[in-house]
Design a protein around this motif. Sequence first.
Motif, PDB file in Angstrom:
ATOM      1  N   ASP A 215      48.511 -16.053  -1.897  1.00  0.00           N
ATOM      2  CA  ASP A 215      48.483 -17.422  -2.403  1.00  0.00           C
ATOM      3  C   ASP A 215      47.141 -18.126  -2.198  1.00  0.00           C
ATOM      4  OD1 ASP A 215      49.001 -17.459   0.370  1.00  0.00           O
ATOM      5  OD2 ASP A 215      49.727 -19.512   0.246  1.00  0.00           O
ATOM      6  N   ARG A 216      46.210 -17.471  -1.521  1.00  0.00           N
ATOM      7  CA  ARG A 216      44.860 -18.020  -1.343  1.00  0.00           C
ATOM      8  C   ARG A 216      43.858 -16.982  -1.855  1.00  0.00           C
ATOM      9  NH1 ARG A 216      44.226 -23.408   0.855  1.00  0.00           N
ATOM     10  NH2 ARG A 216      46.158 -23.885   1.966  1.00  0.00           N
ATOM     11  N   THR A 217      44.069 -16.549  -3.054  1.00  0.00           N
ATOM     12  CA  THR A 217      43.263 -15.452  -3.604  1.00  0.00           C
ATOM     13  C   THR A 217      41.785 -15.810  -3.732  1.00  0.00           C
ATOM     14  OG1 THR A 217      43.732 -16.165  -5.867  1.00  0.00           O
ATOM     15  CG2 THR A 217      45.221 -14.546  -4.894  1.00  0.00           C
ATOM     16  N   ASP A 218      41.485 -17.112  -3.832  1.00  0.00           N
ATOM     17  CA  ASP A 218      40.107 -17.540  -4.019  1.00  0.00           C
ATOM     18  C   ASP A 218      39.357 -17.686  -2.699  1.00  0.00           C
ATOM     19  OD1 ASP A 218      41.640 -19.674  -3.236  1.00  0.00           O
ATOM     20  OD2 ASP A 218      40.548 -21.153  -4.437  1.00  0.00           O
ATOM     21  N   GLU A 219      39.975 -17.335  -1.594  1.00  0.00           N
ATOM     22  CA  GLU A 219      39.310 -17.357  -0.296  1.00  0.00           C
ATOM     23  C   GLU A 219      39.151 -15.920   0.194  1.00  0.00           C
ATOM     24  OE1 GLU A 219      40.928 -21.734   1.211  1.00  0.00           O
ATOM     25  OE2 GLU A 219      41.629 -19.917   2.218  1.00  0.00           O
ATOM     26  N   ALA A 285      24.116 -14.210  -4.416  1.00  0.00           N
ATOM     27  CA  ALA A 285      23.282 -15.408  -4.560  1.00  0.00           C
ATOM     28  C   ALA A 285      22.715 -15.541  -5.968  1.00  0.00           C
ATOM     29  CB  ALA A 285      22.152 -15.375  -3.533  1.00  0.00           C
ATOM     30  N   LYS A 286      22.290 -14.436  -6.554  1.00  0.00           N
ATOM     31  CA  LYS A 286      21.719 -14.494  -7.902  1.00  0.00           C
ATOM     32  C   LYS A 286      22.790 -14.838  -8.935  1.00  0.00           C
ATOM     33  CE  LYS A 286      19.493 -10.495  -7.733  1.00  0.00           C
ATOM     34  NZ  LYS A 286      18.561  -9.382  -8.068  1.00  0.00           N
ATOM     35  N   GLU A 291      25.489 -18.772 -12.641  1.00  0.00           N
ATOM     36  CA  GLU A 291      26.702 -19.477 -13.060  1.00  0.00           C
ATOM     37  C   GLU A 291      26.544 -20.983 -12.929  1.00  0.00           C
ATOM     38  OE1 GLU A 291      30.410 -17.896 -11.484  1.00  0.00           O
ATOM     39  OE2 GLU A 291      29.433 -15.951 -11.180  1.00  0.00           O
ATOM     40  N   LYS A 292      25.910 -21.424 -11.849  1.00  0.00           N
ATOM     41  CA  LYS A 292      25.778 -22.868 -11.633  1.00  0.00           C
ATOM     42  C   LYS A 292      24.728 -23.498 -12.543  1.00  0.00           C
ATOM     43  CE  LYS A 292      27.647 -22.914  -6.962  1.00  0.00           C
ATOM     44  NZ  LYS A 292      27.418 -23.052  -5.509  1.00  0.00           N
ATOM     45  N   ASN A 293      23.887 -22.679 -13.140  1.00  0.00           N
ATOM     46  CA  ASN A 293      22.913 -23.194 -14.105  1.00  0.00           C
ATOM     47  C   ASN A 293      23.492 -23.337 -15.509  1.00  0.00           C
ATOM     48  OD1 ASN A 293      20.775 -23.576 -12.357  1.00  0.00           O
ATOM     49  ND2 ASN A 293      19.915 -21.540 -12.679  1.00  0.00           N
ATOM     50  N   PRO A 299      31.259 -28.253 -10.780  1.00  0.00           N
ATOM     51  CA  PRO A 299      31.541 -27.951  -9.370  1.00  0.00           C
ATOM     52  C   PRO A 299      32.886 -28.478  -8.891  1.00  0.00           C
ATOM     53  CG  PRO A 299      29.831 -29.633  -9.578  1.00  0.00           C
ATOM     54  CD  PRO A 299      30.054 -29.079 -10.948  1.00  0.00           C
ATOM     55  N   LYS A 300      33.458 -29.448  -9.608  1.00  0.00           N
ATOM     56  CA  LYS A 300      34.762 -29.965  -9.224  1.00  0.00           C
ATOM     57  C   LYS A 300      35.895 -29.042  -9.676  1.00  0.00           C
ATOM     58  CE  LYS A 300      33.359 -34.828  -9.300  1.00  0.00           C
ATOM     59  NZ  LYS A 300      33.603 -36.164  -9.902  1.00  0.00           N
ATOM     60  N   LEU A 301      35.582 -28.209 -10.693  1.00  0.00           N
ATOM     61  CA  LEU A 301      36.613 -27.338 -11.258  1.00  0.00           C
ATOM     62  C   LEU A 301      36.365 -25.858 -11.004  1.00  0.00           C
ATOM     63  CD1 LEU A 301      36.976 -29.039 -14.767  1.00  0.00           C
ATOM     64  CD2 LEU A 301      38.445 -29.370 -12.756  1.00  0.00           C
ATOM     65  N   HIS A 302      35.098 -25.500 -10.831  1.00  0.00           N
ATOM     66  CA  HIS A 302      34.745 -24.085 -10.768  1.00  0.00           C
ATOM     67  C   HIS A 302      34.131 -23.708  -9.421  1.00  0.00           C
ATOM     68  CE1 HIS A 302      34.090 -25.040 -15.268  1.00  0.00           C
ATOM     69  NE2 HIS A 302      35.308 -24.538 -15.110  1.00  0.00           N
ATOM     70  N   THR A 303      34.291 -22.457  -9.060  1.00  0.00           N
ATOM     71  CA  THR A 303      33.619 -21.885  -7.887  1.00  0.00           C
ATOM     72  C   THR A 303      33.047 -20.530  -8.276  1.00  0.00           C
ATOM     73  OG1 THR A 303      35.658 -20.827  -7.099  1.00  0.00           O
ATOM     74  CG2 THR A 303      35.109 -23.011  -6.201  1.00  0.00           C
ATOM     75  N   THR A 304      32.010 -20.124  -7.594  1.00  0.00           N
ATOM     76  CA  THR A 304      31.436 -18.800  -7.808  1.00  0.00           C
ATOM     77  C   THR A 304      32.008 -17.838  -6.764  1.00  0.00           C
ATOM     78  OG1 THR A 304      29.584 -19.140  -6.297  1.00  0.00           O
ATOM     79  CG2 THR A 304      29.288 -19.881  -8.584  1.00  0.00           C
ATOM     80  N   GLU A 305      31.723 -16.550  -6.952  1.00  0.00           N
ATOM     81  CA  GLU A 305      32.200 -15.581  -5.972  1.00  0.00           C
ATOM     82  C   GLU A 305      31.580 -15.838  -4.603  1.00  0.00           C
ATOM     83  OE1 GLU A 305      32.685 -10.758  -5.267  1.00  0.00           O
ATOM     84  OE2 GLU A 305      31.679 -11.492  -7.073  1.00  0.00           O
TER      85      GLU A 305
END
Length: 462
Positions: A215-219, A285-286, A291-293, A299-305
């Motif tokens: 249930d916390r797959t994004d962590e 990091a790359k 992705e953030k560019n 940033p409120k909706l998305h996260t990177t790996e």
Amino acid sequence: MLKDVPTKFSGAKAYEYCKYLAITIGPRLTGTAGEHKAANYIAKMFRSFGLKTRLQRFPVTTFEASKCTFQARDGKTWRSYAVEPVGLSKSTPLRGVESEFALLDNADSEYFSGRLRDKIVLLLGTMNMADLPKLCSFGPKALIFMDSGIADEPIRRVFRDYQRTKKGNLPMAHIKHMDAVDIAKRGLTRGRLNLQLTEKKSYGLNVIGEKVGSDRTDEIAVVCGHYDTSMGIQGASDNAGGTAIMMELARVLTAEPTRRTLRFVAFACEETGLNGSLYYADDLAKRDKREKNKATFDPKLHTTELDRHRLVFNVDVHGAILGNSGFQYSGVDDVGAAVRLLTKELGVHAGVSKGPMSSDGSALAAVGVPAVQYARTGGTTRFLHSTRDQMKFISAEALAQAGGFSEVFLRRYVIDAAALAFPRQIPKDQEEALKAYHWPELKKTKKKKAKKRSTARPARRS
């Protein structure tokens, strides 16, 4: 079992993994067949545990030493001493180099001077390789490190590939302390070194096995250890033991549901400068930057790996029958407090210190991921980077002790926790110490891009 706390970690199974790496496979130097064989073995075991497994390949430089001899002139004869080459250092001419000695009893660069020119420098201990360009600027013929520890043979060390290209290079070797004492007692003042190294391009393989959380797959929590060795040794405690603990944790912890995603990583090429973990961190990091560019990234909706990496637990140097346990952590003080409180609760005698450790967890801490790094020191760990780092000094009980603590820590703070106990944050006061663990090629790329931007023609005004 730790102070009546039941665990499922098997010291006997960890011992068998360790034995297979150290004895059945043997030496696992960066980019060699032994290292690649170990990677395939670990990947096979990961798959048998039910982990989704992949290999991350990256370029490296490896080497073979065909000759490394050192002699000191004693009157009209030459007295031979055993030395070990510093891997990826510079070869001497085929006939070797001969000169008077210049003794340095410490590596303080303010004492480097013209007296080193055309000399074979004998340096007690090691040096900050950032000072190597200054040393090279005075023109010594070679550098021999006199090991500061008392051991039966010289240590085996590898020069970092990027250091020699950016900071200079010269023929380098290690001599054991008592042989250096013998040279000093005899008053020998002239020597000759012949060092022949052959280099070749190769590749390293990070072995990555993953179990997705319920249930916390994004962590994501990374549990890791490096499996390579210095040249020509078993590397039983450094780091077949640590890798074996990581593998047994993978077997135990993936057999049950986990709230968070567990990523088990066996890093390659640690002994040549954390190459495997630095490549892994640089890749994150790359991709994070790309992705953030993007204009669509919110940033409120998305996260990177990289954002999803919340903790790294690194196991390096383990299994010694007798020894001292210690932890280094990077992150807020709550990270260290969590480790310290658990050691007290479980009766594990261990020191807990803030700051980076020269191991793979620091590469991820350098890109913002809190790290806990667990090691065993003292006793037979004095044999690290030598042929005496052998299985006969490893016990299933020592592996079980370290593995059991690791299991309890990961269950409490990662697998079963309703929320993570500490934020994904590296405080400002720790960032400077972690700069040394940034991937240097990333810095080089940034500098090149900045240079291109500065020389670009300005756009015409309409």
